[in-house]
Structure formats: structure tokens, C-alpha cells
Design a protein around this motif. Structure first.
Motif, mmCIF file in Angstrom:
data_model
loop_
_atom_site.group_PDB
_atom_site.id
_atom_site.type_symbol
_atom_site.label_atom_id
_atom_site.label_comp_id
_atom_site.label_asym_id
_atom_site.label_seq_id
_atom_site.Cartn_x
_atom_site.Cartn_y
_atom_site.Cartn_z
ATOM 1 N N TYR A 65 0.843 -1.187 0.000
ATOM 2 C CA TYR A 65 0.000 0.000 0.000
ATOM 3 C C TYR A 65 0.885 1.247 0.000
ATOM 4 C CZ TYR A 65 -3.900 -3.091 1.133
ATOM 5 O OH TYR A 65 -4.839 -4.077 1.102
ATOM 6 N N TYR A 66 0.405 2.289 -0.688
ATOM 7 C CA TYR A 66 1.192 3.503 -0.881
ATOM 8 C C TYR A 66 0.542 4.686 -0.170
ATOM 9 C CZ TYR A 66 3.689 0.927 -4.495
ATOM 10 O OH TYR A 66 4.440 0.003 -5.171
ATOM 11 N N TRP A 82 5.705 6.579 0.594
ATOM 12 C CA TRP A 82 6.284 5.407 1.251
ATOM 13 C C TRP A 82 5.265 4.274 1.222
ATOM 14 C CZ3 TRP A 82 3.788 3.618 5.646
ATOM 15 C CH2 TRP A 82 2.932 4.512 6.291
ATOM 16 N N THR A 83 5.732 3.070 1.486
ATOM 17 C CA THR A 83 4.856 1.904 1.429
ATOM 18 C C THR A 83 5.018 1.059 2.681
ATOM 19 O OG1 THR A 83 6.153 0.052 0.547
ATOM 20 C CG2 THR A 83 5.660 1.841 -0.966
ATOM 21 N N ASN A 84 4.037 0.199 2.905
ATOM 22 C CA ASN A 84 4.122 -0.701 4.053
ATOM 23 C C ASN A 84 5.158 -1.799 3.855
ATOM 24 O OD1 ASN A 84 2.388 -1.778 2.036
ATOM 25 N ND2 ASN A 84 1.536 -3.239 3.503
ATOM 26 N N ALA A 85 5.824 -1.814 2.702
ATOM 27 C CA ALA A 85 6.958 -2.728 2.516
ATOM 28 C C ALA A 85 8.186 -2.235 3.273
ATOM 29 C CB ALA A 85 7.282 -2.870 1.029
ATOM 30 N N LEU A 88 0.426 11.296 6.953
ATOM 31 C CA LEU A 88 1.272 10.248 6.400
ATOM 32 C C LEU A 88 2.286 10.814 5.411
ATOM 33 C CD1 LEU A 88 -1.408 7.466 5.817
ATOM 34 C CD2 LEU A 88 0.188 7.700 7.723
ATOM 35 N N SER A 89 2.129 12.065 5.017
ATOM 36 C CA SER A 89 3.080 12.739 4.129
ATOM 37 C C SER A 89 4.067 13.586 4.912
ATOM 38 C CB SER A 89 2.328 13.627 3.134
ATOM 39 O OG SER A 89 1.412 12.879 2.359
ATOM 40 N N GLY A 90 4.046 13.483 6.233
ATOM 41 C CA GLY A 90 4.950 14.288 7.040
ATOM 42 C C GLY A 90 4.456 15.683 7.318
#
Length: 1004
Positions: free
Chosen positions: A139-140, A178-181, A433-435
Motif C-alpha cells: 500500500y502507498y 512510502w509503502t508498508n513494505a 502520512l506525508s509528514g
């Protein structure tokens, strides 16, 4: 050859050589490019490919002066194999394939690849394009303030700033995702970009920027917090807000408005202190008019000072006020200084709005800047000069770069619109989530908004967001919290007082934001092991910090008594008890609740079991469950807070029927910190405990019990068992029920030296709720559980069954839905074109039946899949500024087309739509503007062309109602190269539309 490649579109060639330089690795490619790889810090890497090979910092770069860590470079090793070049940096392996030039990062700490390119970089004189592999469960997130979106899996987002406040607008595009990876990427460019996260490229993410340079920082982290914290090391940590910024603010215009005596009580008239009604706007020459002012130069009641008095008279807390917001006339600085002095006397912090002048007038404590290109750092420095000790506060409405270290974002949208609530929840989640943790949307919007129910529902949930404010004087309707009747004012007053109680909690979260912890959080940040939380399925609810879950009322759905009905509330984690903040009702986690009823005063707010709240002055509230830790934070609220702060750690341990509470010695110090302090503990419990033992620095004693609150108040130390306790007493008169709690009073002690331990025996709270439901053979097997396929849509499924118990439970793809009454239910907000597996069981108290057999269902394709793309539009009338005709086809809800020309039968407004080739059509949908009643089509003519030149009438004139519902015209069987619409009549003045789309036939 190299110059030709720089201008031509081509893929990066094979890797042909590597050189180790002083502080970077230099990579050479067969197509002539040279790239540099810098090891910035542990888990942060920079790949910089400059076609010019100059590697000079430019104005196009987002961040400058980023120096690599020499120790990371010194510790790193590198080696080459027959087909790859590998840099070993900590646990990460940076792998560069020689033949394909593909790049990947393998993390040995977790034994998997964090990221991998799916194709070589694509370069040209205008663009740099990267294609990344995408895993099935990846997810992104990120991209900045992408209105209405926080999870971008399967979506395309625009990395730009367009200033549009509604859904699909972008108030601050940030080239970071960013991603949950476990990886993030920051493209170091200010150029516009498009990030296509598998919306049209299968299992790949395509990342494009309008820049020939490819400059990317790759960030590796094991959690969102770690990734964001490393991102801040590149772009700057979030600012630390002054405490007043967390209180209620008012942005108003007391410079331009003219107030006119209203004829009777008009819909938009406002009653003032002289018991007369007035409206904003010019008079017709017959009514008396008065000018707004800062200090009452014309008539006092229309002044900014009078607004402060009004808040106080109605007993509403007001913390800050900007009196010239979006004023067209310049505010006189002397008048402003007089106003600001008065505001400070009344405990209100004055601010100032500006477009270009970044120098604040005397006494201003904050600046609201309406210019995305403004130098925010200069504005902050100027505020510091005016107020040397205070933390500066700069507000923006949009931004062209990450602003978290310099400003907060405050914007206004459309009021009175249910869809705006869902949009804004997702916007705040995505920004965090984008800071960008500090932003807020105006209560009841900036424009529109004459619906009292909407106004109160909007304020309720925004009390739990980082910024809380109203934008007045931009609409015909007042946005103040006392604009409606006494009943509604009382509810709003209760929520604003609750906000005041939560300020220590919010300030603590503001401090944590500097370390990557956003204030408003999606569920997965607190429950990372629940995959259902990562997507947008529950994007209309959020966590405020780790302890409060808020599920705003997002529709006008109500029962026969007008009580709001909320479906689709997910409370995570099967091992967590969730407690309704207002009623004390306890609900088990790990399931979705439906048909929950909430009267106007009650917002769905749930406290996580185990929560500890600091209400200030060592006043703590406990919801014991298992083991919990809370670190209370405070500082001097000045610029030197980094050197003047204190924390206190509070821990609880509940096992069986024994509760232990530990208050550790306070660490740190600031000048106003009182070293000798007592404490008050309010502990929710179900029964009277046996006894309470107190241990201070190893010395134990038994606490004395008192029979009334009054006797406890006179005592030095002790406790009282309260059957009618509420730490939100303002809601008791509204309908909130009292609960049982222990009130423990502790004597004054040296908080920096004393460790306090409380042991409470025979303690019970909440754990009894964690019981498994028992399958009862007496409950018959579910009968006739089936899908009503006639009601299946792209985002909903309807099921029905034989009713044998008042409630049933339904499992949907493994997720349990409970609280479902009757014999029919519709699941909404589902994903389009997706398979679902459902089964049902009857529910009676804690007893349930066996499960039914599974039924299979699939939602239909999204109607937007059938919209014809590549259409070009032209209009016979000129568009209004900012509302071009291209907005009709951009698929964004927030944009619209407008023209000043009012259509008539003699001079209609025509719209011509040209298709890329001749296409088969099924229908067209004209979506009117919903904000106001202006420019909605009433009569329309349709013409069809098969060659794009000659048009023939299609049917007769179409007539529509003057509402905002979609206007649908069937075109089944029509084949066309172009369509022409002629609007012959419309409501009000001008003509407008949110969108006009053409659909091809549905394919089975």
C-alpha cells in the motif's frame, strides 16, 4: 551522442563501470549517463543522475545541503559479481544490475527486498521516469495534501499544488511517498509529477517528474514512524506549536464587509446585540448600512473587538483571532495595533493575514499567508523579532513544498455538505502520512453552510483534529459556534470545553509529531498487524494519538426520530475493549458495528482499553486494561522549549483482580514547574475495591476511604468511590450517563524524587467483556441466506435472510459485522469489481448459532471505467477565471466549469465534445454544481455528429428540475464522432457544471 540522448526519450543503458570517490560511488552507463550514490545516513541513500554531469545544486531542488555521513561511507563495503554491483551499508544491500541497470535494496535484517525497479530509468530532456515493482499487499501513502485520499493503492495522484480545496484538489503536493513494505522515496525536485500506483500499469508503480534530472532519496524503515522521522532529517522536523494554536481560532474579515439592516428575519440575517437583524452586502439605498471595523470606528457591534466580547459573553473559549482574513482593503496598522492590544487584554492571541508583506504589524503573534510561493522562513523570523520569546505561528492555505517545519495549513471548504466530512478525514490522514501533521479545515466550511445539523456534526469531529477554527465573513451565513439556537449552542459549548480538557493530550501529541508520530492517524499505525486497516475501507474514521478512535457522522442517515444512524464502524483488535467516551458503553474489538444510533449531541468516540489521560496539573484518568504506559509531557511553551521540558511516566498493570498504578519521578525541568505537587487519579471501575495501598519510595501505607467528595477534598490524602463520575461533566445534561470510578487524592510530594505506587485489590473493569460468544444448539441454523442480485452495484451488496433473532452477524471476507437487525442489509463502500465471500449466524446476547454456508458475490465494475477518455471540449461562451471548460472532463469532484453568460433560447450556450475516434455511446451524465443554485440546466438540446462537422438533432428538447441531481440523457445505440449540447435555459445567472461525462455501453 550524449547530447542526443539527453534530449531523446530512452532507457538507461547497462552499467559499464563504477568508481569509488571521496564520499560517493560513481556509476557509468553505456548510454553515457553518470550517476552518484551517496550514503546519507543509516537507512537513507541518495541516487543522483544528472544528464548534464555537473551535479550542481539548483533552484529546482527541494532540499539543499544534504551531506552524507562519512562514517556510513567508511563502514560500507562494495564488490562486483559477474552481473551486479553491490554496496553493503549496514543491513542494506544496494544492488545494481549490470545488464539491465535495474536498482534494488535488499534488507538482511528482515531477509527481503524492500524495493526493486521493474524497468530501467526512462530519461529525456523533459522527464525522468522510474518504474517500481509492486507487491500484491503493498500500500502507498504520501504525496502531500491530496484532498479526499490517504491510501493510493491502485490510484493516480498529481504531485503539484492547485489550491483547490475540495475532493481531488491538491493543497500541497509533496514528492514523497512510502509503502508498508518498509521504504520511502523523496524525489528531490520542485517540478510537477504524476505517481501512478498501478492505476493503469498492472503490478507496477510509475513515477514521473517533469525534470531531466533523476535525484531520489531512498529511506528504509521498519515502521511509518521511522520512515517519517528519517524523512524529517532531510526536510526538517515539524514545528512545535504554541499551546494557544491548539485552542479555538477565528479567521474573520472586519475590514471590508458592509452590514445592512435586514427586512425581517431573512434566511441569512444575523441577530446582533441591539436585537436587530443584519445581513452582509450592499444596500439598495433605503436601508441603513454600517461598516465592519477592528475597534468599532463605525458601530461597535460590527467590530473585531465586539466579536471577542461575543465569544466571552456566550461563554465560548476563544484562543486566537485573525481580523483581516482575505480582506481586499489594507488594514491600518495603527488600528490593528489598538485591536491587538485589546485582544491580548482579553486573553486572545491576535494574528494578521497577508498576501505578500511578511513583516507582521506591531503586537501580531501569528501570520496567515495566502501566497504559496512566500518565504515561510522569513515570515517566522519576522515574527520572532516581534515576539522574541514566543514560538512563531505561520498559517498557510496551500504550499509548493513541505511546510511542516515552518507553518501549519488552515483551509476552508464547502459547508453543509456531508461528503466534505469524508473528504476532509481522508485529507488529514493523508497529510499526516506525508509528514505534514499540522493542518485543519474550517468548521462548517468557508462558504455555504446553512444547515444546523451539519454545522454541529462538523464541529464535533473537528474537536479531535490538530487545528480547530472557524472562517467567518466568507459566506452569507455565520460560522460562529453560537450562530444557532440555545440547544445547539449548548452542544457546541460542551465539545469546546472537552477540547480544553484534551489540550495536554494534544500538546503531548504535538511533541511526538517531531518524531514521526502524526496526531490524526489511520488505524494501521496503531494496529499494524491488521491488514484490513491499510486500505481505504475504514478511511472515514481515525485515531487521535494512540488512545482515542473517532468515527464521524458522515451522512444524514437517521431513524424515524431523527437520530443519526452510523454503520460501518470498525473497532480493531480482538483483545481490546473500546469504551464509548460519553456513555461508558463497552464494545469488543475486532469487528464492524452497524446500526449504531447517535443523538445530535453524541459523536461516535471510543477510548482504547488501557488508556491513561493527563488532564494537566497531575490530574489523570485511567481506563485500566492489561499493561499500559503513558508519558506525560510539558514545557515552558516558549522558543527555548527544547531546553526546558519535563516528562512523567505513568504505568498500569491489571492482572486478574489486582491493579497496580506507578507514577515515576518526573525528569527534566522548566522554570514554571512546581516541584511540590499532589495528584488526582480518576480510575474507572465496576465494583467497590477491597482496599488501596500506597507505596512512596518503598514506604507503604493503607489509603483511607472517605464517604463523600467534600470530605475527600478536605483531606490530605485518601480516596472516594464515586457512583456518578464523569470526566466530561458538560455532557451529563445532554444525555451522557454517569459511571463508577475511584477518585484518589495524593498529597503534595517532590515530583522529581518520589516514585509512587498504588496497589488496588478486588479491582474489576472491562476485562469481563473479553469473552467468547458461545455457540448454542438451541439457535436454529440460518435459513435462506442469499444475495439480492438486483441491488448489486459497484460499491454495494444487499443480502437477506429468514429472521429468527433480532440481530445477526455476517462475516464478509473474514471480517465480522455485528449489530445487524431485521432480515435485509446492504453493505456499502465496497471495492468495485471485487469478489466477496459472506456467511451469516444468528445472535442472541452472548450466544450465537452455527454459521450458514458461504455465498459468493461480486460487485460490479465502477461506472467510471466506462467513461470515454481523450475527449476534447469547447464552449461558445468564455469561462470564468479559474473555471475552464477542461474541468468538465478531469474526473475531479472539486473542480467545475462556469461561464458568466446566461443561456437563453435565442442565444444558447453550446458545448461541443469531440471524441478521439467514432465511439459507441450509452448515455451522458451532466453533473450540476452543488454549491449554489446558479447555472443549473433546465432545458437542453442534443445534437450528434458522425464526422465531427455536421450535427443532427437527437430527440427533442430535454427538460430538467432545478436541483443538483445528475441530469442523465440516454444515448443507447448512438455512434458519434462528436456531440453538441445547447443549453437553452438555466437557473439564476450564468451556466456551470461539475462534470459532463460520456459512457460507452457496459460489457458483460
Amino acid at each position: 551522442m550524449t547530447a542526443d540522448l539527453q534530449n531523446s526519450r530512452h532507457q538507461l543503458g547497462r552499467l559499464v563501470g563504477v568508481n569509488k570517490r571521496e564520499n560517493y560511488y560513481e556509476l557509468h552507463y553505456a548510454t553515457g549517463e553518470i550517476a552518484r550514490v551517496y550514503l546519507i545516513a543509516n537507512g537513507i541513500f541518495r541516487y543522483w543522475l544528472d544528464p548534464s554531469q555537473e551535479f550542481a545544486e539548483t533552484d529546482d531542488m527541494l532540499v539543499h545541503g544534504i551531506q552524507p555521513d562519512p562514517q556510513c561511507f567508511a563502514r560500507a563495503t562494495a564488490h562486483a559479481t559477474s552481473d551486479m554491483f553491490i554496496i553493503n551499508a549496514g543491513s542494506c544491500k544496494l544492488i545494481f544490475q549490470q545488464k539491465t541497470s535495474l536498482f534494488s535494496i535488499f534488507d538482511e535484517a528482515v531477509h527481503r527486498t524492500r524495493l526493486a525497479q521493474a524497468a530501467p530509468l526512462e530519461l529525456s530532456g523533459k522527464h525522468a521516469i522510474e518504474v517500481l515493482k509492486q507487491n500484491q499487499n503493498e500500500y502507498y501513502y504520501g504525496g502531500g495534501v491530496q484532498n479526499g485520499h490517504f491510501c493510493h493503492k491502485g490510484d493516480k495522484l498529481l504531485v503539484k499544488t492547485d489550491g483547490i480545496t475540495g475532493k481531488d484538489g491538491v493543497l500541497a503536493g509533496v514528492p514523497f511517498f512510502w509503502t508498508n513494505a518498509g521504504f520511502g522515496e523523496l524525489r528531490n525536485t520542485k517540478s510537477k509529477g504524476i505517481y501512478d500506483f498501478s492505476a493503469s500499469h498492472g503490478q507496477a508503480a510509475l513515477l514521473r517528474h517533469r525534470s531531466p534530472v533523476f535525484d531520489a532519496f531512498y529511506i528504509i524503515g521498519n515502521s511509518p514512524q521511522e520512515i517519517l522521522n528519517k524523512y524529517y532529517s532531510l526536510t526538517g522536523k515539524p514545528l512545535m506549536l504554541p499551546k494557544y494554536a491548539l485552542g479555538l481560532g477565528h479567521l474573520g474579515n472586519f475590514i471590508d464587509p458592509i452590514w445592512t439592516a435586514a427586512k425581517g428575519k431573512k434566511h441569512d440575517a444575523i441577530r446582533f446585540e441591539d436585537n436587530s437583524y443584519y445581513s452582509r452586502g450592499d444596500a439598495d439605498g433605503k436601508e441603513l448600512t454600517y461598516h465592519a471595523s477592528l475597534n468599532g470606528e463605525d458601530k461597535y457591534q460590527f467590530s473585531a473587538r465586539a466579536m471577542i466580547d461575543r465569544y466571552h459573553r456566550w461563554d465560548f473559549p476563544l484562543d486566537w483571532l485573525i481580523p483581516n482574513y482575505e480582506a481586499k482593503q489594507e488594514a491600518d496598522h495603527d488600528s490593528y495595533a489598538a485591536f491587538a492590544s485589546y485582544a491580548k487584554e482579553q486573553g486572545v492571541h491576535p494574528g494578521f493575514w497577508t498576501e505578500d508583506d511578511l513583516t507582521p504589524p506591531n503586537h501580531s503573534e501569528s501570520l496567515a499567508i495566502d501566497n504559496p510561493e512566500a518565504d515561510l522562513n522569513e515570515a517566522r523570523e519576522n515574527l520572532v523579532k516581534e515576539n522574541p520569546k514566543q514560538k512563531p505561528l505561520v498559517l498557510v492555505r496551500d504550499s509548493l513544498r513541505p511546510f511542516q517545519s515552518e507553518a501549519v495549513l488552515a483551509y476552508g471548504d464547502i459547508g453543509g455538505d456531508w461528503t466534505a466530512i469524508k473528504t476532509q478525514v481522508a485529507t488529514l490522514l493523508g497529510a499526516g502520512l506525508s509528514g505534514l501533521p499540522f493542518l485543519g479545515a474550517a468548521v462548517n466550511g468557508k462558504i455555504g453552510g446553512d444547515n444546523a445539523q451539519m454545522a454541529i456534526r462538523d464541529l464535533e469531529w473537528k474537536v479531535f483534529t490538530p487545528l480547530l477554527f472557524v472562517m467567518d465573513d466568507q459566506s452569507r451565513f455565520s460560522k460562529t459556534p453560537f450562530a444557532y439556537n440555545n440547544k445547539i449552542s449548548k452542544i457546541m459549548q460542551a465539545y469546546l470545553r472537552l477540547r480544553k480538557r484534551l489540550l495536554p493530550y494534544l500538546y503531548n501529541l504535538a511533541r511526538q509529531a517531531q518524531d514521526g508520530e502524526s496526531l490524526v492517524r489511520p488505524l494501521f499505525m496503531e494496529f499494524p498487524h491488521e491488514q484490513i486497516c491499510y486500505g481505504s475501507s475504514f478511511g472515514d474514521e481515525f485515531m487521535l494519538g494512540p488512545q482515542i478512535l473517532v468515527a464521524p457522522i458522515v451522512s444524514g442517515k437517521a431513524d424515524s426520530q431523527g437520530v443519526s444512524v452510523r454503520d460501518h464502524i470498525y473497532l480493531p483488535d480482538k483483545q481490546t475493549i473500546w469504551i464509548d467516551l460519553f456513555t461508558g458503553e463497552r464494545l469488543m474489538g475486532g469487528r464492524v458495528y452497524n446500526r449504531r444510533k447517535y443523538p445530535l449531541w453524541q459523536l461516535p468516540v471510543f477510548v482504547r482499553g488501557g488508556s491513561i489521560f493527563d488532564l494537566g496539573d497531575r490530574n489523570f484518568v485511567f481506563y485500566p486494561q492489561g499493561d499500559s504506559t503513558y508519558v506525560s509531557y510539558n514545557d515552558d511553551d516558549l522558543q527555548d522549549y527544547r531546553h526546558n521540558w519535563a516528562t512523567t511516566t505513568i504505568r498500569t498493570h491489571l492482572a486478574e483482580s489486582s491493579l497496580k498504578i506507578i507514577i515515576e519521578p518526573t525528569t527534566g525541568y522548566y522554570p514554571d514547574l512546581a516541584i511540590k505537587q499532589g495528584a488526582t487519579l480518576k480510575v474507572f471501575c465496576d465494583h467497590h475495591p477491597e482496599e488501596i495501598h500506597l507505596s512512596v519510595d518503598g514506604e507503604s501505607s493503607k489509603l483511607e476511604e472517605y464517604g463523600t467528595p467534600e470530605t475527600l477534598a478536605r483531606a490530605k490524602e485518601g480516596y472516594y468511590y464515586d457512583n456518578k463520575f464523569s470526566w466530561t461533566p458538560e455532557f451529563t445534561d445532554l444525555g451522557a450517563g454517569p459511571r463508577k470510578a475511584l477518585i484518589i487524592k495524593l498529597a503534595e510530594r517532590d515530583i522529581k524524587q518520589s516514585k509512587i505506587e498504588l496497589s488496588i485489590s478486588n479491582f474489576h473493569f472491562a476485562n469481563e467483556q473479553l469473552v467468547h460468544q458461545i455457540t448454542d444448539a438451541a439457535l436454529r441454523l440460518p435459513g435462506r441466506f442469499e444475495l439480492d442480485s438486483s441491488k448489486t452495484s459497484a460499491h454495494s451488496l444487499t443480502v437477506k435472510w429468514n429472521q429468527r433473532t433480532p440481530m445477526v452477524q455476517i462475516e464478509v471476507n473474514g471480517l465480522l459485522y455485528t449489530g445487524i437487525p431485521g432480515n435485509i442489509f446492504t453493505f456499502t463502500d465496497l471495492a468495485a469489481n471485487k469478489d466477496y465471500k459472506l456467511r451469516l449466524r444468528y445472535e442472541s446476547g452472548y450466544k450465537v448459532s452455527e454459521w450458514s454456508d458461504f455465498i459468493q458475490a461480486k460487485t460490479k465494475r465502477d461506472p467510471s471505467d466506462y467513461i470515454i477518455t481523450g475527449v476534447k471540449a469547447a464552449a461558445s461562451a468564455a469561462s470564468r477565471p479559474g473555471h475552464p471548460v477542461k474541468y468538465l472532463l478531469d474526473k475531479r469532484e472539486a473542480t467545475d466549469w462556469q461561464t458568466a453568460q446566461t443561456p437563453t433560447a435565442e442565444e444558447p450556450v453550446t458545448l461541443t465534445f469531440a471524441f478521439p475516434q467514432q465511439v459507441e455511446l450509452s448515455k451522458l451524465i451532466y453533473v450540476p454544481r452543488a454549491l449554489d443554485k446558479e447555472g443549473r440546466p433546465l432545458k437542453m438540446r442534443v445534437e450528434v455528429s458522425t464526422d465531427g462537422l455536421t450535427f443532427n438533432p437527437y430527440g427533442g428538447d430535454y427538460e430538467f428540475n432545478a436541483d443538483c441531481k445528475n441530469k442523465v440523457i440516454g444515448l443507447r445505440g448512438v455512434s458519434a464522432q462528436a456531440i453538441r449540447l445547447s443549453v437553452l435555459e438555466a437557473t439564476g445567472t450564468g451556466l456551470g457544471a461539475s462534470s459532463i461525462n460520456f459512457y460507452r455501453p457496459i460489457q458483460n
